[in-house]
Design a protein around this motif. Sequence first.
Motif, short mmCIF file in Angstrom:
data_model
loop_
_atom_site.label_atom_id
_atom_site.label_comp_id
_atom_site.label_asym_id
_atom_site.label_seq_id
_atom_site.Cartn_x
_atom_site.Cartn_y
_atom_site.Cartn_z
N SER A 1 -38.68 21.32 29.14
CA SER A 1 -38.05 20.24 29.91
C SER A 1 -36.65 20.01 29.36
O SER A 1 -36.48 19.66 28.19
N ILE A 2 -35.64 20.23 30.20
CA ILE A 2 -34.24 20.14 29.77
C ILE A 2 -33.65 18.84 30.27
O ILE A 2 -33.57 18.60 31.47
N MET A 3 -33.25 17.98 29.34
CA MET A 3 -32.66 16.69 29.69
C MET A 3 -31.13 16.78 29.59
O MET A 3 -30.59 17.19 28.58
N LYS A 4 -30.49 16.38 30.68
CA LYS A 4 -29.03 16.40 30.77
C LYS A 4 -28.52 14.99 31.01
O LYS A 4 -28.45 14.52 32.14
N PRO A 5 -28.14 14.26 29.95
CA PRO A 5 -27.54 12.93 30.14
C PRO A 5 -26.09 13.08 30.62
O PRO A 5 -25.29 13.79 30.00
N LEU A 6 -25.75 12.41 31.71
CA LEU A 6 -24.44 12.57 32.32
C LEU A 6 -23.75 11.22 32.48
O LEU A 6 -24.40 10.21 32.75
N MET A 7 -22.43 11.23 32.33
CA MET A 7 -21.62 10.05 32.60
C MET A 7 -20.22 10.52 32.96
O MET A 7 -19.53 11.13 32.14
N GLY A 8 -19.83 10.30 34.19
CA GLY A 8 -18.52 10.74 34.63
C GLY A 8 -18.51 12.22 34.95
O GLY A 8 -19.51 12.93 34.81
N THR A 9 -17.36 12.70 35.40
CA THR A 9 -17.24 14.10 35.77
C THR A 9 -15.90 14.65 35.30
O THR A 9 -15.01 13.90 34.90
N ASP A 10 -15.79 15.96 35.31
CA ASP A 10 -14.54 16.63 34.98
C ASP A 10 -14.50 17.95 35.75
O ASP A 10 -15.51 18.33 36.36
N PRO A 11 -13.39 18.67 35.75
CA PRO A 11 -13.29 19.89 36.56
C PRO A 11 -14.32 20.96 36.22
O PRO A 11 -14.61 21.82 37.06
N ASN A 12 -14.89 20.93 35.00
CA ASN A 12 -15.84 21.96 34.61
C ASN A 12 -17.30 21.52 34.69
O ASN A 12 -18.19 22.30 34.36
N LEU A 13 -17.54 20.29 35.11
CA LEU A 13 -18.92 19.80 35.10
C LEU A 13 -19.82 20.62 36.01
O LEU A 13 -20.91 21.04 35.60
N ALA A 14 -19.40 20.86 37.24
CA ALA A 14 -20.24 21.61 38.19
C ALA A 14 -20.55 23.03 37.69
O ALA A 14 -21.71 23.44 37.67
N PRO A 15 -19.54 23.82 37.28
CA PRO A 15 -19.87 25.16 36.77
C PRO A 15 -20.70 25.13 35.49
O PRO A 15 -21.53 26.02 35.27
N GLN B 1 -26.34 16.36 42.95
CA GLN B 1 -26.98 16.47 44.26
C GLN B 1 -26.58 17.75 44.97
O GLN B 1 -27.40 18.41 45.63
N ASN B 2 -25.32 18.13 44.86
CA ASN B 2 -24.86 19.39 45.47
C ASN B 2 -25.58 20.60 44.87
O ASN B 2 -25.94 21.54 45.59
N LEU B 3 -25.81 20.56 43.56
CA LEU B 3 -26.51 21.67 42.91
C LEU B 3 -27.99 21.68 43.27
O LEU B 3 -28.59 22.75 43.42
N LEU B 4 -28.59 20.50 43.41
CA LEU B 4 -29.99 20.44 43.84
C LEU B 4 -30.15 21.04 45.24
O LEU B 4 -31.14 21.73 45.53
N ASN B 5 -29.18 20.78 46.11
CA ASN B 5 -29.23 21.36 47.46
C ASN B 5 -28.98 22.87 47.44
O ASN B 5 -29.55 23.61 48.25
N LYS B 6 -28.14 23.32 46.52
CA LYS B 6 -27.81 24.73 46.44
C LYS B 6 -28.95 25.56 45.85
O LYS B 6 -29.14 26.72 46.22
N TYR B 7 -29.72 24.96 44.94
CA TYR B 7 -30.83 25.67 44.28
C TYR B 7 -32.14 24.90 44.49
O TYR B 7 -32.72 24.36 43.55
#
Length: 414
Positions: free
Chosen positions: A54-68, A99-105
Motif C-alpha cells: 500500500s503506497i501512501m502519497k501525501p500531497l499539498m499543492g502542485t508544481d510542474p513536475n507533480l503529474a509526471p 483525478q486526471n491520472l485516475l482517469n488515465k489509468y
Amino acid sequence: MSPMIYTLYGFAIFFFVFWCGKWLIHLLAISYGKYKLHKKVCNAPRETPLPGVSIMKPLMGTDPNLAPNLETFFTMNYPEYELLFCVEDPGDPAVDVVQNLLNKYPYIDARLFLGGSNVGVNPKINNMYPGYQAAKYGFIMISDSGIRMKDDTLLDMVNHMSDKVALVHQMPFTCDRDGFAATFEKIFFGTVQSRIYLSADFLGINCHTGMSCLLRKSVLDELGGISAFGCYLAEDFFIAKALTDRGWKMRISSQPALQNSGFCDIGSFQGRLTRWAKLRVAMVPTTILLEPLAECMIVGAFASWSVSFLFGWDSLVFYLIHILMWFLSDWILLSIVQNGSLPFNKFEFVVGWLFREISGPYLFLHALWNPAIRWRTRVYKLEWGGVAYELSAGVKTSPTTSLPPAASLCKEKS
C-alpha cells in the motif's frame, strides 16, 4: 610542563583524532557506496510470491513536475500494489492532478482521500491517516510528492525486506535538472548527505529520512500506527528508533530516492536545510558541538593547528592539501551515487561545492539562533527530545492534544 601546555596537547590530540575519524567516514562511505548502490534487481523466481504494498502519497499543492512524478507510480513493474493519495484540502490543485491520472489509468488500484484527520501536530501524518486506516496490504510505503520512481524501484525495496527487517528506506538524492540550484542540491545530497547516510547504514545508526520508505504495517500497528508519532515533526526518525529499540533492523535500498520537484531555488532549499538542522539539534543535542566541527573548512583548520603543534608541520600547506583531498573524495562519492554522467561540468562542481562548504556552518548557526520551524504556512516549536507544538498567537498548546491513547510514545517525551 605547565597545565596550559597539557591542555593544549589534549586539544591538539582530540582534533587530530577527530580529523582522522572524519577520513575514516569518507573511506567507509565511498567503499560501502560502491558495494551497496545501484545493484541490479534480481528477477529470479521466488519461493513465495511478492507481497502486496500500500503506497501512501501525501500531497499539498502542485508544481510542474507533480503529474509526471505521480505517473511513475502508475507504471511500475510490480505485480500487486495500491496507491492511496491523501490531500488535506479538497480545494487543493493536487486533487485535479490525481483525478486526471485516475482517469488515465483506471485499471490501477488507486484511491483519493480528502480531508485528513487531526491525530497530532504533524501535518504529514494528519494528511496520511485516512489512507493508512484504509490500507489493505501488509507493507506500507510512504512516498513524498516530489519522488520520481524507476520501474523496478519498489521491487528493489521489497527485495531488501528480510525476516528481521521492518524498514527499508531510500537514500535521498535528486534527478538531473538544469540550473545552479539543481546543481547545489545534487552536490549536497551526493556528498554531505550520502557520506553520513551510507556510513550510518553500515554502522547500524539511525539516519532514516521518511521521503521514501517501506514498512511492515503489523509492526507499526503494534506501536500504535502512524498516529502514535503525530506529536513529532521528525516522525521518520522516531519511527525508525521505535522499530530498532524493539530489535528490528532497517536497511537502505540500492536505489537512491530521486527527488524531482518542479520548483528549485537556492532560498527554499537552504530553508529545508535549516529546518532539518533544527530538528537534529532538538532530537540529538550533541549535534550542537559535533556537526559544525565536522564541516570541511572548520575541522581542517583545527587539524592544521593540531599537526603544527604536535609535529611541527606547515599548517597552511596541510590545510590546502586537506581541502583538496576532501574535494576529490566528494567528487568520487558523488560519481558513485550518480552512477553515470553528471549533468554539470567540473567547474560548476567546484563552484557548487565551495558554496555548500562555506554556507553550511552559517546555516547551522542560523538554525541555532532561531529554533522555531516554519513548515509551509505553519510555525512550530520543538522541545528537547523532538516533541513539537504549533505556535498560535504566541500560545503554547499541548503536544499531545487530540492524540489517541496509542500515542504513549509522545506522552513519555512531553
